[in-house]
Design a protein around this motif. Structure first.
Motif, PDB file in Angstrom:
ATOM      1  N   ILE A 187       0.954  -1.079  -0.031  1.00  0.00           N
ATOM      2  CA  ILE A 187      -0.014   0.131  -0.034  1.00  0.00           C
ATOM      3  C   ILE A 187       0.822   1.202   0.127  1.00  0.00           C
ATOM      4  CG2 ILE A 187      -1.500   1.220   1.512  1.00  0.00           C
ATOM      5  CD1 ILE A 187      -2.778  -1.291   2.411  1.00  0.00           C
ATOM      6  N   ASP A 188       1.991   1.169   0.844  1.00  0.00           N
ATOM      7  CA  ASP A 188       2.686   2.380   1.023  1.00  0.00           C
ATOM      8  C   ASP A 188       3.650   2.682  -0.394  1.00  0.00           C
ATOM      9  OD1 ASP A 188       1.844   3.180   3.342  1.00  0.00           O
ATOM     10  OD2 ASP A 188       3.443   2.021   4.463  1.00  0.00           O
ATOM     11  N   ALA A 189       3.975   1.439  -0.928  1.00  0.00           N
ATOM     12  CA  ALA A 189       4.594   1.810  -2.427  1.00  0.00           C
ATOM     13  C   ALA A 189       3.606   2.594  -3.258  1.00  0.00           C
ATOM     14  CB  ALA A 189       5.126   0.303  -3.075  1.00  0.00           C
ATOM     15  N   VAL A 190       2.540   2.579  -3.294  1.00  0.00           N
ATOM     16  CA  VAL A 190       1.387   3.364  -3.934  1.00  0.00           C
ATOM     17  C   VAL A 190       1.471   4.730  -3.491  1.00  0.00           C
ATOM     18  CG1 VAL A 190      -0.717   3.841  -4.856  1.00  0.00           C
ATOM     19  CG2 VAL A 190       0.139   1.489  -4.477  1.00  0.00           C
ATOM     20  N   ARG A 191       1.645   5.096  -2.406  1.00  0.00           N
ATOM     21  CA  ARG A 191       1.741   6.468  -2.016  1.00  0.00           C
ATOM     22  C   ARG A 191       2.845   6.800  -2.161  1.00  0.00           C
ATOM     23  NH1 ARG A 191      -0.830   3.955   3.397  1.00  0.00           N
ATOM     24  NH2 ARG A 191      -2.908   4.892   3.616  1.00  0.00           N
ATOM     25  N   ALA A 192       4.184   6.141  -2.046  1.00  0.00           N
ATOM     26  CA  ALA A 192       5.421   6.684  -2.528  1.00  0.00           C
ATOM     27  C   ALA A 192       5.512   7.157  -4.076  1.00  0.00           C
ATOM     28  CB  ALA A 192       6.501   5.671  -2.207  1.00  0.00           C
ATOM     29  N   ALA A 193       4.715   6.288  -4.826  1.00  0.00           N
ATOM     30  CA  ALA A 193       4.700   6.473  -6.367  1.00  0.00           C
ATOM     31  C   ALA A 193       3.999   7.984  -6.295  1.00  0.00           C
ATOM     32  CB  ALA A 193       3.905   5.091  -6.852  1.00  0.00           C
ATOM     33  N   ARG A 194       2.881   8.133  -5.748  1.00  0.00           N
ATOM     34  CA  ARG A 194       2.084   9.433  -5.781  1.00  0.00           C
ATOM     35  C   ARG A 194       2.856  10.386  -5.346  1.00  0.00           C
ATOM     36  NH1 ARG A 194      -2.526  10.130  -3.985  1.00  0.00           N
ATOM     37  NH2 ARG A 194      -3.083  11.386  -5.728  1.00  0.00           N
ATOM     38  N   ASN A 195       3.617  10.319  -4.189  1.00  0.00           N
ATOM     39  CA  ASN A 195       4.402  11.395  -3.841  1.00  0.00           C
ATOM     40  C   ASN A 195       5.671  11.701  -4.785  1.00  0.00           C
ATOM     41  OD1 ASN A 195       3.507  12.291  -1.320  1.00  0.00           O
ATOM     42  ND2 ASN A 195       4.367  10.328  -0.402  1.00  0.00           N
ATOM     43  N   LEU A 196       6.203  10.705  -5.527  1.00  0.00           N
ATOM     44  CA  LEU A 196       7.181  10.948  -6.649  1.00  0.00           C
ATOM     45  C   LEU A 196       6.487  11.612  -7.581  1.00  0.00           C
ATOM     46  CD1 LEU A 196      10.013  10.206  -7.533  1.00  0.00           C
ATOM     47  CD2 LEU A 196       8.926   8.376  -8.791  1.00  0.00           C
ATOM     48  N   ILE A 197       5.225  11.125  -8.238  1.00  0.00           N
ATOM     49  CA  ILE A 197       4.618  11.705  -9.400  1.00  0.00           C
ATOM     50  C   ILE A 197       3.161  12.216  -8.659  1.00  0.00           C
ATOM     51  CG2 ILE A 197       3.727  11.467 -11.750  1.00  0.00           C
ATOM     52  CD1 ILE A 197       6.884  11.361 -11.361  1.00  0.00           C
ATOM     53  N   PRO A 198       3.097  13.243  -8.206  1.00  0.00           N
ATOM     54  CA  PRO A 198       1.762  13.800  -7.558  1.00  0.00           C
ATOM     55  C   PRO A 198       0.521  13.530  -8.567  1.00  0.00           C
ATOM     56  CG  PRO A 198       3.454  15.316  -6.842  1.00  0.00           C
ATOM     57  CD  PRO A 198       4.108  14.273  -8.024  1.00  0.00           C
ATOM     58  N   THR A 199       0.790  13.536 -10.104  1.00  0.00           N
ATOM     59  CA  THR A 199      -0.291  13.629 -10.667  1.00  0.00           C
ATOM     60  C   THR A 199      -0.931  12.203 -11.040  1.00  0.00           C
ATOM     61  OG1 THR A 199       1.175  13.404 -12.572  1.00  0.00           O
ATOM     62  CG2 THR A 199       0.321  15.767 -11.891  1.00  0.00           C
ATOM     63  N   LEU A 200      -0.363  11.069 -10.521  1.00  0.00           N
ATOM     64  CA  LEU A 200      -0.846   9.655 -10.606  1.00  0.00           C
ATOM     65  C   LEU A 200      -2.325   9.638 -10.030  1.00  0.00           C
ATOM     66  CD1 LEU A 200       2.468   7.506  -9.791  1.00  0.00           C
ATOM     67  CD2 LEU A 200       1.387   8.296 -11.843  1.00  0.00           C
ATOM     68  N   SER A 201      -2.853   8.730 -10.571  1.00  0.00           N
ATOM     69  CA  SER A 201      -4.361   8.563  -9.912  1.00  0.00           C
ATOM     70  C   SER A 201      -4.318   8.045  -8.748  1.00  0.00           C
ATOM     71  CB  SER A 201      -4.933   7.593 -11.005  1.00  0.00           C
ATOM     72  OG  SER A 201      -6.430   7.119 -10.750  1.00  0.00           O
ATOM     73  N   VAL A 202      -5.485   8.334  -8.054  1.00  0.00           N
ATOM     74  CA  VAL A 202      -5.654   7.773  -6.699  1.00  0.00           C
ATOM     75  C   VAL A 202      -6.210   6.305  -6.822  1.00  0.00           C
ATOM     76  CG1 VAL A 202      -5.933   9.885  -5.424  1.00  0.00           C
ATOM     77  CG2 VAL A 202      -8.204   8.483  -6.473  1.00  0.00           C
ATOM     78  N   ARG A 203      -6.644   5.664  -7.944  1.00  0.00           N
ATOM     79  CA  ARG A 203      -7.224   4.445  -8.276  1.00  0.00           C
ATOM     80  C   ARG A 203      -5.994   3.602  -8.459  1.00  0.00           C
ATOM     81  NH1 ARG A 203     -10.826   3.921 -12.450  1.00  0.00           N
ATOM     82  NH2 ARG A 203     -12.284   2.484 -11.211  1.00  0.00           N
ATOM     83  N   TRP A 204      -6.021   2.320  -7.781  1.00  0.00           N
ATOM     84  CA  TRP A 204      -4.962   1.470  -7.985  1.00  0.00           C
ATOM     85  C   TRP A 204      -5.249   0.220  -7.787  1.00  0.00           C
ATOM     86  CZ3 TRP A 204      -2.778  -1.483  -3.720  1.00  0.00           C
ATOM     87  CH2 TRP A 204      -3.059  -1.239  -2.497  1.00  0.00           C
ATOM     88  N   ALA A 205      -4.563  -0.826  -8.091  1.00  0.00           N
ATOM     89  CA  ALA A 205      -4.729  -2.452  -8.150  1.00  0.00           C
ATOM     90  C   ALA A 205      -3.666  -3.004  -7.467  1.00  0.00           C
ATOM     91  CB  ALA A 205      -5.129  -2.985  -9.594  1.00  0.00           C
ATOM     92  N   ALA A 206      -3.715  -4.033  -6.753  1.00  0.00           N
ATOM     93  CA  ALA A 206      -2.580  -4.792  -6.346  1.00  0.00           C
ATOM     94  C   ALA A 206      -2.603  -6.233  -7.233  1.00  0.00           C
ATOM     95  CB  ALA A 206      -2.758  -5.197  -4.960  1.00  0.00           C
ATOM     96  N   TYR A 207      -1.262  -6.522  -7.538  1.00  0.00           N
ATOM     97  CA  TYR A 207      -0.885  -7.875  -8.328  1.00  0.00           C
ATOM     98  C   TYR A 207       0.212  -8.261  -7.986  1.00  0.00           C
ATOM     99  CZ  TYR A 207      -0.442 -10.192 -12.618  1.00  0.00           C
ATOM    100  OH  TYR A 207      -0.273 -11.360 -13.644  1.00  0.00           O
ATOM    101  N   GLY A 208       0.227  -9.582  -7.731  1.00  0.00           N
ATOM    102  CA  GLY A 208       1.453 -10.273  -7.163  1.00  0.00           C
ATOM    103  C   GLY A 208       1.534 -11.766  -7.585  1.00  0.00           C
ATOM    104  N   VAL A 209       2.670 -12.401  -7.523  1.00  0.00           N
ATOM    105  CA  VAL A 209       3.037 -13.740  -7.967  1.00  0.00           C
ATOM    106  C   VAL A 209       3.660 -14.499  -6.759  1.00  0.00           C
ATOM    107  CG1 VAL A 209       4.081 -15.274  -9.778  1.00  0.00           C
ATOM    108  CG2 VAL A 209       3.143 -13.359 -10.285  1.00  0.00           C
ATOM    109  N   SER A 210       3.252 -15.457  -6.433  1.00  0.00           N
ATOM    110  CA  SER A 210       3.785 -16.292  -5.408  1.00  0.00           C
ATOM    111  C   SER A 210       3.865 -15.626  -4.061  1.00  0.00           C
ATOM    112  CB  SER A 210       5.289 -16.878  -5.845  1.00  0.00           C
ATOM    113  OG  SER A 210       5.735 -17.749  -4.972  1.00  0.00           O
ATOM    114  N   LEU A 211       5.319 -15.294  -3.731  1.00  0.00           N
ATOM    115  CA  LEU A 211       5.263 -14.647  -2.372  1.00  0.00           C
ATOM    116  C   LEU A 211       4.544 -13.103  -2.573  1.00  0.00           C
ATOM    117  CD1 LEU A 211       6.643 -14.357   0.657  1.00  0.00           C
ATOM    118  CD2 LEU A 211       8.453 -12.929  -0.542  1.00  0.00           C
TER     119      LEU A 211
END
Length: 416
Positions: A187-211
C-alpha cells in the motif's frame, strides 16, 4: 474448490509464473456501466508530460526519503519509453507497528497520461532472498520481474514495486511470510509513487505472484484500515503464498517437498529475529545448520550453489526437535497467514493442482476463510498446472476490467 478456466476476455501478454524455489464457452464482451472510466491499453504517442516536482513534505507512511533515476533499467522497460526511479519510503512494521524504511521502484509510462492520471498497479515480486542486498530495485532486471512490469506498463499502468522490508535497505530485517508487513509495504509503495509523481491517479490495483501473491492479497486484507485516501479497485494474487501453517506438520513428518525446503528456511530466518525466544537449532540440523548462511543467498545472482545444496538436504535436516517445537512453529505461521480481515474490494486467486510449493489444500483453506467472511473472490484452480507453469494470462485483463468498472465474478457466491 474449482471452477472451469475461462477464455481470455482481452488481449494481453501471457504471464508465466516464475518458480519461487530457485529464483521463487463463448468469448464474452466486457459491458461497461454508463459513465465508467476506462484505462488505455497503451500510452498514446505524445510529447512526454513535464514531470512535476516530487512531494517531499509528507512524513507519514509512503512518504519519500530519497529517489534516484534508474537509467540502466532493463530494455523491456526502456523500449516502452517508460521512466524508472528507485525510491526509499516510509512504511509500517506488521510486527510491532513501528515506522520502517523500505526501498522500491516506480515505473511510469511515457507519453501523456489519461484524464485523472496514470492508474497505478502495486506489483508484488516473488522470493528473492532475505538479505538487504536482495531487493529488486538494486538490479537492472528487477531480479526477473522486468518482463511482467513491462507488460503492466504496456497496458497503461504506472507500476510501484516494493522490495519489501529488509530487502534493499540496510538496518532492518526481512520478516518473510509476515502478511501484515507485506500488505503495508504494498500500500505504501503506491503512496510513495504518488509522492514521486503527484499527478498519478488515486485508483490502484494490487498484483502479485507467489510470495508477491501473498503481498497483494495482504494489501487487500489491510486496505480497509490502512489504505485511506486511495481507491483499491481489485487484487490479483497468482499462486499466492497464503496459509503456510502446514509447513510445520510436514517438517515434523518428514514430508516436505524439495521445493518447500528453501521456503521453510527463509521463514525460520525471519521468525528467529521476530521471536527472540525461539531457538533456531530446534528446527535445523545437519547440512541445513552447517551451510545456513549459504542457503540465505539471494535468488539470483548469488545462488549458483543453492540448487545443489537443496538437492542434498534430508528431511531430518529441517525436522523440529519435538512436538512443542512443532506446535510453536505452527502457531507462528498461523499468525502470519491470510486472510486476517475482510477485503473490501474484489480478489482474483489463481492456483494449480500440481503445485509442489503451495499445496492446493493450503490455498483452499485460505479461500474458504475468505468466502466465509463475505469476500468477493473469483478463484480458478488450474488442473495439471503447478507453481512454475501456471497460465496467468487472464490476470491482466481481469485487472483492466476492475479499473473499467465491470462487475466482478464472485465464485464464493456461485459455489456457496
Amino acid at each position: 474448490m474449482v471452477r472451469p478456466t475461462r477464455p481470455i476476455l482481452l488481449a494481453a501478454i501471457t504471464l508465466v509464473v516464475l518458480p519461487l524455489t530457485m529464483s521463487c464457452a463463448q468469448d464474452q464482451r466486457i459491458v461497461l456501466p454508463p459513465g465508467a472510466d476506462t484505462t488505455p491499453v497503451t500510452a498514446a504517442p505524445a510529447t512526454p508530460e513535464p514531470i512535476p516536482p516530487p512531494n517531499m513534505t509528507d512524513t507519514g507512511p509512503g512518504s519519500l526519503l530519497s529517489f534516484e533515476p534508474l537509467d540502466e533499467i532493463a530494455d523491456d522497460i526502456t523500449e516502452l519509453g517508460a521512466r524508472a526511479t528507485r525510491v526509499v519510503y516510509r512504511s509500517t512494521s506488521g510486527i510491532d507497528g513501528g515506522s520502517t524504511e523500505v526501498s522500491g521502484t516506480v515505473v511510469v509510462p511515457g507519453g501523456r497520461a489519461p484524464s485523472g492520471g496514470w492508474p497505478v498497479v502495486s506489483y508484488g515480486h516473488g522470493t528473492t532472498g532475505v538479505l538487504s542486498n536482495c531487493g529488486p530495485s538494486k538490479y537492472a532486471n528487477l531480479l526477473g520481474s522486468a518482463p511482467i512490469v513491462a507488460a503492466l506498463v504496456l497496458n497503461g499502468y504506472a507500476v510501484a514495486i516494493t522490495d519489501y522490508q529488509g530487502l534493499g535497505v540496510d538496518g532492518s530485517y526481512h520478516p518473510y511470510l509476515d502478511s501484515k508487513t507485506f500488505g503495508y509495504n504494498m500500500i505504501d509503495a503506491v503512496r510513495a509513487a504518488r509522492n514521486l509523481i503527484p499527478t498519478l491517479s488515486v485508483r490502484w490495483a494490487a498484483y502479485g505472484v507467489s510470495l508477491g501473491g501473498m503481498a497483494a492479497w495482504a494489501a487487500s486484507d489491510r486496505n480497509a484500515e490502512y489504505g485511506g485516501g486511495m481507491e483499491l479497485v481489485g487484487t490479483a494474487a497468482i499462486v499466492p503464498v497464503s496459509d503456510m501453517a502446514g509447513l510445520a506438520d510436514s517438517a515434523a513428518a518428514g514430508t516436505l517437498t524439495r521445493a518447500q525446503y528453501p521456503l521453510l528456511m527463509y521463514a525460520l530466518h525471519g521468525l528467529a529475529i521476530t521471536h527472540p525466544e525461539m531457538n533456531l537449532d530446534h528446527y535445523r540440523s545437519g547440512l541445513a545448520k552447517d551451510r545456513w548462511d549459504d542457503f540465505m543467498a539471494c535468488i539470483p545472482p548469488e545462488s549458483d550453489e543453492v540448487p545443489e545444496l537443496v538437492a542434498r538436504l534430508q528431511p531430518s535436516d529441517l525436522k523440529p526437535i519435538d512436538a512443542d517445537a512443532t506446535d510453536a512453529l505452527r502457531g507462528w505461521l498461523t499468525e502470519m497467514a491470510l486472510p486476517q480481515q475482510k477485503s473490501t474490494s474484489p480478489l482474483l486467486v489463481m492456483y494449480g493442482s500440481t503445485d509442489d510449493l503451495i499445496l492446493e489444500s493450503w490455498t483452499e483453506k485460505a479461500l474458504k476463510r475468505a468466502c466465509d467472511s463475505g469476500d468477493v473472490v473469483e478463484y480458478e484452480l488450474h488442473r495439471g498446472e503447478g507453481h512454475g507453469n501456471l497460465d496467468s494470462s487472464f490476470s491482466v485483463p481481469w485487472v483492466t476490467a476492475r479499473f473499467a468498472g465491470q462487475r466482478p465474478v464472485n465464485t464464493c457466491e456461485q459455489n456457496g
